[in-house]
Design an enzyme around this catalytic site. Structure first.
Site, short mmCIF file in Angstrom:
data_model
loop_
_atom_site.label_atom_id
_atom_site.label_comp_id
_atom_site.label_asym_id
_atom_site.label_seq_id
_atom_site.Cartn_x
_atom_site.Cartn_y
_atom_site.Cartn_z
N HIS A 127 40.13 26.46 39.40
CA HIS A 127 39.10 25.58 39.61
C HIS A 127 39.22 24.20 40.82
CE1 HIS A 127 35.37 22.78 39.65
NE2 HIS A 127 36.23 21.69 39.02
N ASP A 165 39.15 34.02 34.92
CA ASP A 165 39.75 33.35 36.45
C ASP A 165 38.45 33.50 36.66
OD1 ASP A 165 41.51 32.62 38.51
OD2 ASP A 165 41.65 35.03 39.30
N ASP A 191 39.38 18.54 41.78
CA ASP A 191 38.60 17.32 42.02
C ASP A 191 39.23 16.66 43.63
OD1 ASP A 191 40.27 16.60 40.28
OD2 ASP A 191 38.47 14.50 39.87
N GLU A 245 41.01 25.12 35.55
CA GLU A 245 41.20 23.73 36.95
C GLU A 245 43.09 23.82 36.78
OE1 GLU A 245 39.46 20.47 36.30
OE2 GLU A 245 40.27 18.96 38.16
#
Ligand code: 9MR
Ligand code: ZN
Length: 543
Positions: free
Chosen positions: A469, A515, A158, A524
């Protein structure tokens, strides 16, 4: 998007460290089947070594009976595969510089996480992007107030920026610099140069400048700077949601004080003005902590779903803050606060991202100021005991992994790398020579000698994580994944929809991984998963 590859493919039934091994070092491959003989072949297909695997027995974390091919005696530099029973390992090398290459790439990942500046092609290669999150942030509690908090590293996949994990990741890199002289000093790995500063210190400075902006004038520290909700999958410069500064926490104040105090000593020979600024910032938060002895935790407001990084206590964070402050100032007021806390009930070897007692212990042991010798000796012996327990754990694993099968949680690779840090620290503090091989074995696991045979570091290894991620990697339109990122790894409690659907109930812990970029609970990346990896690599490079 990268081509998906099947990690369970029969073509890679033998598991090795895909970055490779040093010629003089121990070398083990793991086979989840029995056979009479394995062969090591070079890239021309010539057999260069052969041997008989030895049986290990049942490996609980993978649910497999495993066999070990110990080819430590084979030391010819080159590129190889191991073959047996019609299956093969991935390609791996034997050479002196295997650790250095991965060190450079895992360090460079921090550059790719930079927020608030454009990543230029000169440094970013095929993964450049425009400057992101350059607007001022607004206070969550009073959105009319705007504050400049640009800079720092995105925390993970993020775009959030959180003080406690940021401070800890920076501290891991700073301790790697401090404890392994000569390893990080001379490394130039292609980031914008910052005067005479070694690249690694220039990178950490980028985070420190941001961390200092997270301090309020009175020394309190905002817990995090994120949008209210996790951003969609877009490039960071396309994410225009308002960034909020969320309420202060005492963990944030303590971790900021600690890392700034630590950094002030390290940067002083290069830049006095910067070192002074770091120290003033550290002392301001130190004063705030002294004036606010009660725990100030953090909970997410209802409308916010970004990372929590909540804790139930700040004892370990205060311990770290006061030890670093004492170490750099020698001011007795800090010592008086350390002495009572060292006897409280918390882990004295935890190395972050939440509890930081181990960082505090390290600061105390290394502290040049007058201190209680007995306490320092006791802290050293706690690291010894912890490393011995982890060694015992690793001996129960067919992969030599120093984590119990029950402990494959979210970010298991971080746990394994932090345990490898304990081995490294045990060597540094107690001169225990067995630690080196134990630490190296954890790295073997991370880089492919694991039950899925996958390298969990993007860009390293033939069969590697390629769909983390990570918004920048998923949205940049470039096939090849940005290198150098450590994926979270197997998690026996999958927590995102895709992982929950894909991981069959009863899957052995170390195989609870796919994956897939949707799987934030398995795949992540995070700065504090890279930072222990850098620390361990720096340790091994210094050996
Ligand atoms: O690393 C964190 C892990 O220990 C927690 O179980 C998980 C769920 O709360 O959150 C992880 O941290 C994430 C953070 O909340 C937001 N940025 C990405 C982090 C890595 O997944
Ligand atoms: Zn950004």
């Amino acid at each position: 998007m990268n081509d998906a590859h099947n990690t369970n493919s029969s073509s890679i039934g033998i598991f090795v460290n895909q970055a490779g091994y040093r010629p003089e070092g121990p070398k083990k491959a793991v086979l989840p089947f029995s056979c009479e003989e394995y062969k090591i072949i070079d890239t021309d297909g010539r057999v260069r070594f052969s041997g008989m695997p030895s049986g290990f027995g049942f490996d609980k974390a993978s649910g497999d009976n495993v066999y070990i091919a110990d080819f430590s005696r084979f030391s010819d530099p080159g590129e190889y595969r191991i073959i047996a029973n019609g299956t093969s390992s991935a390609l791996f090398s034997i050479n002196d510089r295997v650790y250095e290459r991965v060190l450079d790439s895992t360090l460079k990942a921090f550059y790719y996480q930079r927020c608030g500046c454009a990543l230029d092609r000169r440094y970013a290669g095929i993964w450049p992007h425009d400057a992101c999150h350059t607007e001022k942030a607004r206070l969550w509690e009073d959105s009319d107030i705007e504050v400049d908090i640009t800079g720092g590293w995105h925390d993970a996949g993020d775009f959030g920026r959180y003080v406690t994990p940021g401070a800890v990741a920076a501290a891991h890199l700073l301790y790697a610099y401090k404890l392994f002289p000569g390893v990080l000093e001379g490394r130039r790995y292609g980031i914008p140069a910052d005067g005479e500063l070694p690249d690694a210190l220039a990178e950490v400075r980028y985070e420190l400048e941001w961390l200092m902006k997270m301090q309020r004038a009175d020394g309190a520290v905002y817990h995090k700077a994120t949008s209210a909700l996790h951003p969609p999958f877009v490039m960071p410069e396309k994410d225009k949601a308002t960034i909020y500064l969320f309420p202060c926490s005492s963990m944030a104040a303590a971790d900021l004080a600690a890392v700034c105090a630590l950094a002030s000593g390290i940067y002083r020979p290069f830049d006095r003005e910067f070192a002074d600024r770091l120290l003033e910032t550290a002392e301001r938060s130190g004063e705030w902590l002294i004036g606010h002895p009660e725990f100030l935790g953090f909970t997410n407001p209802e409308e916010c779903n970004t990372g929590l990084y909540g804790q139930h206590s700040d004892i370990s964070n205060r311990f770290w803050a006061f030890t670093e402050l004492y170490s750099v100032t020698g001011d007795k007021k800090y010592l008086d606060l350390i002495n009572p806390s060292v006897n409280k009930d918390f882990s004295l070897t935890e190395l972050g991202h939440a509890e930081t007692g181990g960082l505090g212990s390290l600061a105390y042991i290394l502290c040049p100021q007058p201190k209680d010798k007995l306490t320092a000796t006791r802290l050293k012996s706690i690291f010894y005991g912890s490393a011995a327990a982890l060694k015992g754990l690793s001996e129960k694993s067919g992969y030599g992994t120093a984590v119990s099968p029950e402990h494959y949680y979210w970010g298991s690779n971080m746990q394994i790398m932090k345990n490898a840090m304990i081995f490294a620290l045990n060597d540094v503090l107690n001169g225990d020579p067995r630690s080196r091989d134990c630490a190296a074995r954890q790295l073997d696991y991370l880089l492919g000698a694991n039950p899925l045979g996958i390298s969990y570091v993007t860009g390293t290894g033939e069969y590697r994580c390629s769909h983390p991620h990570l918004r920048t990697a998923a949205c940049d339109g470039v096939d090849e994944c940005i290198p150098g990122f450590v994926a979270g790894g197997p998690n026996r409690h999958p927590a995102d929809t895709t992982a929950i659907k894909s991981i069959e109930h009863g899957t052995p812990p170390a195989k609870c991984y796919i994956d897939n970029e949707d799987c934030y609970s398995l795949n992540e990346v995070a700065i504090y998963w890279n930072s222990p990896t850098v620390f361990v690599l720096a340790y091994l490079c210094g050996k």
